[in-house]
Design an enzyme around this catalytic site. Structure first.
Site, PDB file in Angstrom:
ATOM      1  N   TYR A 159       4.585  -9.021  16.014  1.00 57.49           N
ATOM      2  CA  TYR A 159       4.820  -7.932  15.055  1.00 57.49           C
ATOM      3  C   TYR A 159       5.352  -6.690  15.790  1.00 57.49           C
ATOM      4  N   ALA A 217       9.227  -2.432   3.611  1.00 56.37           N
ATOM      5  CA  ALA A 217       8.952  -3.876   3.520  1.00 56.37           C
ATOM      6  C   ALA A 217       8.726  -4.454   4.905  1.00 56.37           C
ATOM      7  N   ALA A 218       7.709  -5.275   5.033  1.00 51.34           N
ATOM      8  CA  ALA A 218       7.459  -5.958   6.305  1.00 51.34           C
ATOM      9  C   ALA A 218       6.408  -7.031   6.125  1.00 51.34           C
ATOM     10  N   GLN A 219       6.415  -8.006   7.033  1.00 49.23           N
ATOM     11  CA  GLN A 219       5.248  -8.870   7.255  1.00 49.23           C
ATOM     12  C   GLN A 219       4.389  -7.965   8.128  1.00 49.23           C
ATOM     13  N   SER A 220       3.384  -7.332   7.531  1.00 48.72           N
ATOM     14  CA  SER A 220       2.737  -6.192   8.199  1.00 48.72           C
ATOM     15  C   SER A 220       1.405  -6.531   8.856  1.00 48.72           C
ATOM     16  N   THR A 229       5.910   1.873  13.979  1.00 47.88           N
ATOM     17  CA  THR A 229       4.457   1.723  14.071  1.00 47.88           C
ATOM     18  C   THR A 229       3.911   2.003  15.472  1.00 47.88           C
ATOM     19  N   MET A 246      14.336  -8.880   2.390  1.00 43.15           N
ATOM     20  CA  MET A 246      14.867  -8.236   3.598  1.00 43.15           C
ATOM     21  C   MET A 246      15.714  -9.185   4.439  1.00 43.15           C
ATOM     22  N   ARG A 256      -5.503  -0.891   0.469  1.00 48.26           N
ATOM     23  CA  ARG A 256      -5.206  -1.648   1.675  1.00 48.26           C
ATOM     24  C   ARG A 256      -5.428  -3.139   1.432  1.00 48.26           C
ATOM     25  N   GLN A 277       0.829  -1.212   0.000  1.00 44.47           N
ATOM     26  CA  GLN A 277       0.000   0.000   0.000  1.00 44.47           C
ATOM     27  C   GLN A 277       0.870   1.271   0.000  1.00 44.47           C
ATOM     28  N   ASP A 278       1.714   1.411   1.011  1.00 44.86           N
ATOM     29  CA  ASP A 278       2.489   2.654   1.161  1.00 44.86           C
ATOM     30  C   ASP A 278       3.539   2.798   0.065  1.00 44.86           C
TER      31      ASP A 278
HETATM   32  P1  NAP Z   1       1.892  -3.845   3.009  1.00 40.02           P
HETATM   33  O1  NAP Z   1       0.850  -3.335   2.074  1.00 40.02           O
HETATM   34  O2  NAP Z   1       1.679  -5.154   3.678  1.00 40.02           O
HETATM   35  O3  NAP Z   1       3.282  -3.900   2.184  1.00 40.02           O
HETATM   36  C1  NAP Z   1       4.406  -4.554   2.712  1.00 40.02           C
HETATM   37  C2  NAP Z   1       5.367  -4.855   1.579  1.00 40.02           C
HETATM   38  O4  NAP Z   1       6.522  -5.519   2.145  1.00 40.02           O
HETATM   39  C3  NAP Z   1       4.828  -5.766   0.486  1.00 40.02           C
HETATM   40  O5  NAP Z   1       5.121  -5.192  -0.757  1.00 40.02           O
HETATM   41  C4  NAP Z   1       5.608  -7.064   0.676  1.00 40.02           C
HETATM   42  O6  NAP Z   1       5.912  -7.732  -0.522  1.00 40.02           O
HETATM   43  C5  NAP Z   1       6.916  -6.531   1.256  1.00 40.02           C
HETATM   44  N1  NAP Z   1       7.651  -7.595   1.936  1.00 40.02           N
HETATM   45  C6  NAP Z   1       7.187  -8.449   2.884  1.00 40.02           C
HETATM   46  N2  NAP Z   1       8.167  -9.292   3.258  1.00 40.02           N
HETATM   47  C7  NAP Z   1       9.259  -8.969   2.535  1.00 40.02           C
HETATM   48  C8  NAP Z   1      10.572  -9.490   2.473  1.00 40.02           C
HETATM   49  N3  NAP Z   1      10.968 -10.532   3.229  1.00 40.02           N
HETATM   50  N4  NAP Z   1      11.438  -8.910   1.613  1.00 40.02           N
HETATM   51  C9  NAP Z   1      11.069  -7.894   0.821  1.00 40.02           C
HETATM   52  N5  NAP Z   1       9.830  -7.361   0.829  1.00 40.02           N
HETATM   53  C10 NAP Z   1       8.941  -7.897   1.685  1.00 40.02           C
HETATM   54  O7  NAP Z   1       2.178  -2.782   4.158  1.00 40.02           O
HETATM   55  P2  NAP Z   1       1.868  -1.195   4.197  1.00 40.02           P
HETATM   56  O8  NAP Z   1       0.549  -0.987   4.836  1.00 40.02           O
HETATM   57  O9  NAP Z   1       2.188  -0.594   2.885  1.00 40.02           O
HETATM   58  O10 NAP Z   1       2.949  -0.725   5.274  1.00 40.02           O
HETATM   59  C11 NAP Z   1       4.251  -0.309   4.889  1.00 40.02           C
HETATM   60  C12 NAP Z   1       5.167  -0.384   6.090  1.00 40.02           C
HETATM   61  O11 NAP Z   1       4.674   0.449   7.136  1.00 40.02           O
HETATM   62  C13 NAP Z   1       5.283  -1.775   6.717  1.00 40.02           C
HETATM   63  O12 NAP Z   1       6.594  -1.896   7.205  1.00 40.02           O
HETATM   64  C14 NAP Z   1       4.317  -1.740   7.887  1.00 40.02           C
HETATM   65  O13 NAP Z   1       4.699  -2.665   8.880  1.00 40.02           O
HETATM   66  C15 NAP Z   1       4.478  -0.295   8.321  1.00 40.02           C
HETATM   67  N6  NAP Z   1       3.328   0.330   8.975  1.00 40.02           N
HETATM   68  C16 NAP Z   1       2.100   0.276   8.373  1.00 40.02           C
HETATM   69  C17 NAP Z   1       1.035   0.953   8.967  1.00 40.02           C
HETATM   70  C18 NAP Z   1      -0.326   0.961   8.317  1.00 40.02           C
HETATM   71  O14 NAP Z   1      -1.304   1.283   9.025  1.00 40.02           O
HETATM   72  N7  NAP Z   1      -0.437   0.686   7.021  1.00 40.02           N
HETATM   73  C19 NAP Z   1       1.225   1.679  10.160  1.00 40.02           C
HETATM   74  C20 NAP Z   1       2.500   1.713  10.707  1.00 40.02           C
HETATM   75  C21 NAP Z   1       3.551   1.046  10.104  1.00 40.02           C
HETATM   76  P3  NAP Z   1       4.919  -8.781  -1.209  1.00 40.02           P
HETATM   77  O15 NAP Z   1       4.033  -7.915  -2.068  1.00 40.02           O
HETATM   78  O16 NAP Z   1       5.848  -9.633  -1.962  1.00 40.02           O
HETATM   79  O17 NAP Z   1       4.181  -9.494  -0.131  1.00 40.02           O
HETATM   80  O1  F7E Z   2      -6.883  -4.420  13.070  1.00 41.78           O
HETATM   81  C1  F7E Z   2      -9.738  -5.417  15.176  1.00 41.78           C
HETATM   82  C2  F7E Z   2      -8.356  -5.955  15.521  1.00 41.78           C
HETATM   83  O2  F7E Z   2      -5.698  -5.760  11.351  1.00 41.78           O
HETATM   84  C3  F7E Z   2      -7.415  -3.268  13.666  1.00 41.78           C
HETATM   85  C4  F7E Z   2      -1.218  -2.758  10.471  1.00 41.78           C
HETATM   86  O3  F7E Z   2      -1.121  -1.902   9.363  1.00 41.78           O
HETATM   87  O4  F7E Z   2      -1.893  -0.962  11.894  1.00 41.78           O
HETATM   88  C5  F7E Z   2      -2.268  -2.227  11.418  1.00 41.78           C
HETATM   89  O5  F7E Z   2      -2.425  -3.150  12.491  1.00 41.78           O
HETATM   90  C6  F7E Z   2      -8.274  -3.651  14.857  1.00 41.78           C
HETATM   91  C7  F7E Z   2      -7.646  -4.665  15.818  1.00 41.78           C
HETATM   92  O6  F7E Z   2      -4.832  -3.468  12.005  1.00 41.78           O
HETATM   93  C8  F7E Z   2     -11.259  -7.849  12.980  1.00 41.78           C
HETATM   94  O7  F7E Z   2      -8.451  -6.858  16.627  1.00 41.78           O
HETATM   95  C9  F7E Z   2     -11.827  -6.758  14.751  1.00 41.78           C
HETATM   96  O8  F7E Z   2      -7.879  -4.267  17.136  1.00 41.78           O
HETATM   97  O9  F7E Z   2      -6.837  -3.621  10.669  1.00 41.78           O
HETATM   98  P1  F7E Z   2      -6.079  -4.370  11.678  1.00 41.78           P
HETATM   99  P2  F7E Z   2      -3.821  -3.392  13.242  1.00 41.78           P
HETATM  100  O10 F7E Z   2      -3.722  -4.678  13.951  1.00 41.78           O
HETATM  101  O11 F7E Z   2      -4.181  -2.191  14.046  1.00 41.78           O
HETATM  102  C10 F7E Z   2      -0.643  -0.917  12.598  1.00 41.78           C
HETATM  103  C11 F7E Z   2      -0.379   0.517  12.983  1.00 41.78           C
HETATM  104  C12 F7E Z   2       0.456  -1.564  11.843  1.00 41.78           C
HETATM  105  O12 F7E Z   2       1.615  -1.169  11.974  1.00 41.78           O
HETATM  106  C13 F7E Z   2       0.143  -2.841  11.154  1.00 41.78           C
HETATM  107  O13 F7E Z   2       1.119  -3.114  10.147  1.00 41.78           O
HETATM  108  O14 F7E Z   2      -9.453  -4.278  14.373  1.00 41.78           O
HETATM  109  N1  F7E Z   2     -10.567  -6.366  14.429  1.00 41.78           N
HETATM  110  N2  F7E Z   2     -12.262  -7.676  13.878  1.00 41.78           N
HETATM  111  C14 F7E Z   2     -10.192  -7.021  13.334  1.00 41.78           C
HETATM  112  N3  F7E Z   2      -9.062  -6.961  12.609  1.00 41.78           N
HETATM  113  C15 F7E Z   2      -8.974  -7.734  11.503  1.00 41.78           C
HETATM  114  N4  F7E Z   2      -7.855  -7.666  10.751  1.00 41.78           N
HETATM  115  N5  F7E Z   2      -9.998  -8.583  11.128  1.00 41.78           N
HETATM  116  C16 F7E Z   2     -11.166  -8.687  11.831  1.00 41.78           C
HETATM  117  O15 F7E Z   2     -12.050  -9.432  11.492  1.00 41.78           O
END
Ligand code: NAP
Ligand code: F7E
Length: 338
Positions: free
Chosen positions: A147, A79-82, A123, A57, A182, A12-13
């Site tokens: 995570y 990049a992350a297992q996010s 995060t 990574m 997303r 996404q990002d």
């Molecule tokens: P995302 O959509 O899950 O994208 C993560 C990317 O990382 C994917 O392109 C994935 O590749 C790649 N990746 C996973 N494992 C890898 C590996 N071993 N080597 C190389 N690439 C790898 O996540 P996002 O929402 O864009 O978030 C971007 C970053 O911000 C992540 O680090 C996440 O943890 C962090 N973050 C996200 C949020 C949020 O709310 N979105 C908030 C705070 C921090 P594939 O396409 O091959 O799977």
């Molecule tokens: O859950 C609740 C769940 O999976 C949000 C990632 O981008 O933001 C993200 O992590 C909330 C949680 O995001 C379901 O229990 C209820 O309390 O959308 P989520 P997350 O866990 O907040 C942070 C900042 C990151 O860094 C991470 O990479 O929603 N919830 N019911 C559920 N969540 C999911 N996924 N599915 C449900 O059915």
């Protein structure tokens, strides 16, 4: 022409940041994993504008190579297992990618081009069981998932390389940010996708876990701007990026159904809670305990004052606009798929 390397380019990002940097005239390199079937994910529309480099990574050799090829002035480590849920099923892979992977990329930079500026995707999950509200840069950390724990290592190793080697290394402590791009497993997109499918008769109901959880949700397009701003400063530092508002999962659900023209009301408590369509009386939302987490982050609410004052950053997309944009996009997609 400035050169940037983005890891996680297909996510996404990564895709939004690539668009922003291309607009600013950067030459953009994207690190992606080799897959059995080539898939550019969210960056598919940018294939002709980006130089893709294969790497992982967990493989420092591939990261050194990506630095050699790109000669990047700015490196954005996205990049992350996010997905938090998966981190209990794959704690070791999550630690290797989200934790040690950060040390790998920092070492690759230090070896090839130590003057490059570095952004680490930290995060709000590091705050976990929150020690104060709202959470700011000085709030103590208490991660609640594998995570969050892995990301905390990434956060501290970034700070440590800044202090040990005087590298320009920043962490953005970003709160939840969502978008039309997303992943479908995250709660916001799971909701908007399900609402669209219910609207077009492709799904009966939406099953969720803890709807009491509160999150500070913004739009990813706003948040990638903050990443870039951090690397344009005189000195490297860490910043909270958030909206300063928090909403329950249940509020997101209500609004998504409302924007799709299906007002619902919630009745019952705990696992018996249901979301019922006001017009038809049909049960559209149910709780399924399988989506509860072993340890939950109940409340996140960020204080973005430092980013607003030092970076001149502010968010443009409101909570209501975020839900509206996501629901519109999913209604369009599902209707054309149908
Ligand atoms: P995302 O959509 O899950 O994208 C993560 C990317 O990382 C994917 O392109 C994935 O590749 C790649 N990746 C996973 N494992 C890898 C590996 N071993 N080597 C190389 N690439 C790898 O996540 P996002 O929402 O864009 O978030 C971007 C970053 O911000 C992540 O680090 C996440 O943890 C962090 N973050 C996200 C949020 C949020 O709310 N979105 C908030 C705070 C921090 P594939 O396409 O091959 O799977
Ligand atoms: O859950 C609740 C769940 O999976 C949000 C990632 O981008 O933001 C993200 O992590 C909330 C949680 O995001 C379901 O229990 C209820 O309390 O959308 P989520 P997350 O866990 O907040 C942070 C900042 C990151 O860094 C991470 O990479 O929603 N919830 N019911 C559920 N969540 C999911 N996924 N599915 C449900 O059915």
């Amino acid at each position: 022409m400035k050169r940037a390397l983005i890891t996680g380019i297909n996510g996404q990002d990564g895709s939004y940041l690539a668009e922003l940097l291309l607009e600013k005239g950067y030459q953009v390199y994207g690190l992606m994993r080799r897959k059995s079937k080539v898939d550019y994910g969210n960056a598919a529309h940018l294939v002709n504008d980006i130089e893709f480099v294969y790497g992982d990574m967990t493989d420092i050799v591939s990261l050194v190579n990506a630095m050699r090829v790109s000669q990047a002035d700015e490196v954005y480590n996205l990049a992350a297992q996010s997905f938090v849920g998966t981190s209990w099923e794959q704690p070791i892979a999550t630690a290797e990618i989200d934790g040690v992977g950060v040390a790998n990329i920092l070492e690759a930079i230090r070896t090839v081009k130590p003057e490059a500026k570095f952004y680490q995707a930290s995060t709000s999950e590091m705050f976990g069981l929150v020690q104060e509200t709202p959470q700011k840069e000085t709030t103590p950390f208490y991660p609640r998932s594998p995570y969050g724990v892995a990301k905390l290592y990434g956060h501290w190793i970034t700070k440590n390389y800044r202090e040990s080697y005087n590298m320009f290394a920043c962490s953005g402590i970003l709160f939840n940010h969502e978008s039309e791009r997303r992943g479908l497993e995250f709660v916001t997109r799971k909701i908007t996708d399900a609402v669209a499918r219910i609207k077009f008769g492709l799904q009966d109901k939406l099953e969720l876990g803890n709807m009491d959880a509160k999150r500070d949700w913004g739009h990813a397009e706003d948040y990638v701007r903050a990443m870039w701003l951090m690397l344009q400063q005189e000195t490297a530092d860490d910043y909270v990026v958030a909206t300063g508002e928090t909403r329950m999962v249940r509020e997101f659900v209500e609004l998504a159904f409302k924007y799709a023209g299906m007002d619902i009301e919630f009745v019952g408590q705990g696992i018996e809670e249901k979301g019922i369509c006001k017009k038809t009386g049909k049960v559209l939302v149910e709780v399924n305990p399988k989506f509860f987490r072993p340890a939950e982050v109940e409340l996140l609410l960020g204080d973005p004052t430092k980013a607003e004052q030092n970076l001149g950053w502010n968010r443009k997309v409101s909570f209501e606009q975020l839900v509206e944009r996501m629901i519109k996009a999913d209604l369009n997609r599902v209707s054309s798929e149908k």
